[in-house]
Enzyme design. Structure first.
Site, PDB file in Angstrom:
ATOM      1  N   ASP A  99       0.852  -1.184   0.000  1.00  0.00           N
ATOM      2  CA  ASP A  99       0.000   0.000   0.000  1.00  0.00           C
ATOM      3  C   ASP A  99       0.899   1.249   0.000  1.00  0.00           C
ATOM      4  O   ASP A  99       1.861   1.304  -0.767  1.00  0.00           O
ATOM      5  CB  ASP A  99      -0.967  -0.067   1.189  1.00  0.00           C
ATOM      6  N   TYR A 202      -2.019  11.183   1.795  1.00  0.00           N
ATOM      7  CA  TYR A 202      -2.775  11.354   0.549  1.00  0.00           C
ATOM      8  C   TYR A 202      -2.598  12.760  -0.014  1.00  0.00           C
ATOM      9  O   TYR A 202      -2.511  12.935  -1.239  1.00  0.00           O
ATOM     10  CB  TYR A 202      -4.252  11.062   0.806  1.00  0.00           C
ATOM     11  N   HIS A 262      -6.945  -6.565  -1.167  1.00  0.00           N
ATOM     12  CA  HIS A 262      -5.867  -5.588  -1.008  1.00  0.00           C
ATOM     13  C   HIS A 262      -4.884  -5.952   0.092  1.00  0.00           C
ATOM     14  O   HIS A 262      -3.719  -5.574   0.046  1.00  0.00           O
ATOM     15  CB  HIS A 262      -6.496  -4.223  -0.704  1.00  0.00           C
TER      16      HIS A 262
END
Length: 284
Positions: A99, A202, A262
Site C-alpha cells: 500500500d 494522501y 488488497h
C-alpha cells in the site's frame, strides 16, 4: 517461537517505533494505511528464520511520533534511511512495501539504489508512473482524504467508521482482517494526531508524483530486481501493480495473488512468504 523486539529510534525530527526479529541479512518491511507494522505479524516469523527483519511504523502512524509535516514519500523514505543505515548501521537490505509503504519503498530504492538488494511492491502503483493512481475515482477515499479540512470535521470521533469500512470492503471478504487486529489498528489511528497524519499521506500525492518523475528523468528506471504482486479480488490492484512497476523499473517479475484482496500480508501470508523467500533467495 520467534522473539520480536519492540524498539524505538530517535532520529532527526521523528521518533520511529520498529519491530526487530531474527538474524542475518536484513529485510525491511514497510506497512500501508490504515495499518501499522502489526500487518506483518504473520510474515515476520517465517522471514526471521532466515533473515533479520526490521518493520517500522511510518512517521505519524502506529507508535511512532506524529510531526506536523514530512509526509511526502521522499521524506518518509529519508526516515527509513536514517533508521536502517544511520541508526542500525545496515549497509544493504531487501525491501518490501505494501500500500502506501510501496511508494515509500520505491522512493528509498530510487534514492539509494546501491543499498537495496531487491525490492518487492504489494498491491499499489507508483505515483507519477503515467497512470491514474486513484483508478478514475474507484478509490473514492483518495479524493475525500485529500480534501482540506472536511475529513477532519466529519470524522472527528468517528475515525473508526472510516477505517472499518476500508477493512470490510478492500479484502476478499469483510472478515479478512479479524476483529482483534482491527482493534489494534484502531488503537493507534484514533490517537491524537494520527488521523491528521494519515490524511497527509494522501495530500502529498502531487508532490510524490513530481518527485518520482524527476528522479526517473534524472537517474532512469530502477535496476535492482523487483517483485510486484496485486490481489485479484475486491479492491485488489490485480495486474495494475506489475504494469506500474514495469514503467519505473527494468527487471520486474510477479503478477497477481488469487483468493486475495488488497491486504496481501494478512489475507495470503503463506503465499507471500513463499514468494518473498524465493525472490530473495535468487540472489547469488
Amino acid at each position: 517461537m520467534t522473539a520480536i523486539a519492540r524498539r524505538f529510534a530517535d532520529l532527526d525530527g521523528v521518533s520511529l517505533h520498529y519491530l526487530d526479529a531474527g538474524a542475518g541479512d536484513a529485510v525491511v518491511l514497510v506497512h500501508g494505511i490504515p495499518q501499522t507494522s502489526h500487518e506483518w505479524r504473520h510474515v515476520i516469523p517465517r522471514l526471521a528464520g532466515r533473515y533479520r527483519v526490521i518493520a517500522p511504523d511510518l512517521r505519524g502512524l502506529g507508535d511512532s511520533s506524529r510531526p506536523a509535516t514530512g509526509y511526502d514519500k521522499k521524506t518518509l523514505a529519508g526516515d527509513l534511511w536514517q533508521l536502517v543505515r544511520g541508526h542500525l548501521g545496515i549497509e544493504r537490505f531487501f525491501l518490501v512495501g505494501h500500500d502506501w509503504g510501496g511508494p515509500v519503498a520505491f522512493s528509498l530504492a530510487a534514492q539509494h539504489p546501491e543499498a537495496v538488494r531487491r525490492l518487492a511492491i504489494l498491491d499499489v502503483v507508483i505515483p507519477g508512473d503515467g497512470a491514474d493512481f486513484s483508478q478514475g475515482g474507484r478509490r473514492w477515499h483518495h479524493a475525500f482524504f485529500r480534501t482540506l479540512d472536511l475529513p477532519e470535521a466529519l470524522c472527528a470521533g468517528r475515525e473508526h467508521l472510516v477505517l472499518r469500512w476500508l477493512f470490510d470492503h478492500y479484502g476478499q471478504r469483510p472478515t479478512s482482517i479479524p476483529e482483534a487486529d482491527q482493534q489494534e489498528y484502531l488503537r493507534t489511528y484514533t490517537q491524537f494526531g494520527a488521523f491528521r497524519a494519515m490524511l497527509a499521506f494522501y495530500r502529498a500525492l502531487p508532490v510524490d508524483a513530481e518527485d518520482n518523475r524527476e528522479i526517473l528523468a534524472r537517474a532512469g528506471k530502477l535496476r535492482m530486481p523487483v517483485l510486484a504482486l496485486g490481489g485479484e479480488e475486491g479492491f485488489g490492484r490485480g495486474s495494475e501493480c506489475i504494469a506500474s512497476l514495469r514503467r519505473v523499473a527494468e527487471d520486474v517479475r510477479g503478477g497477481t495473488v488469487p483468493a486475495c484482496g488488497h491486504w496481501i500480508p494478512e489475507e495470503q501470508p503463506e503465499r507471500l512468504c513463499d514468494e518473498l523467500l524465493r525472490f530473495f533467495g535468487e540472489e547469488p
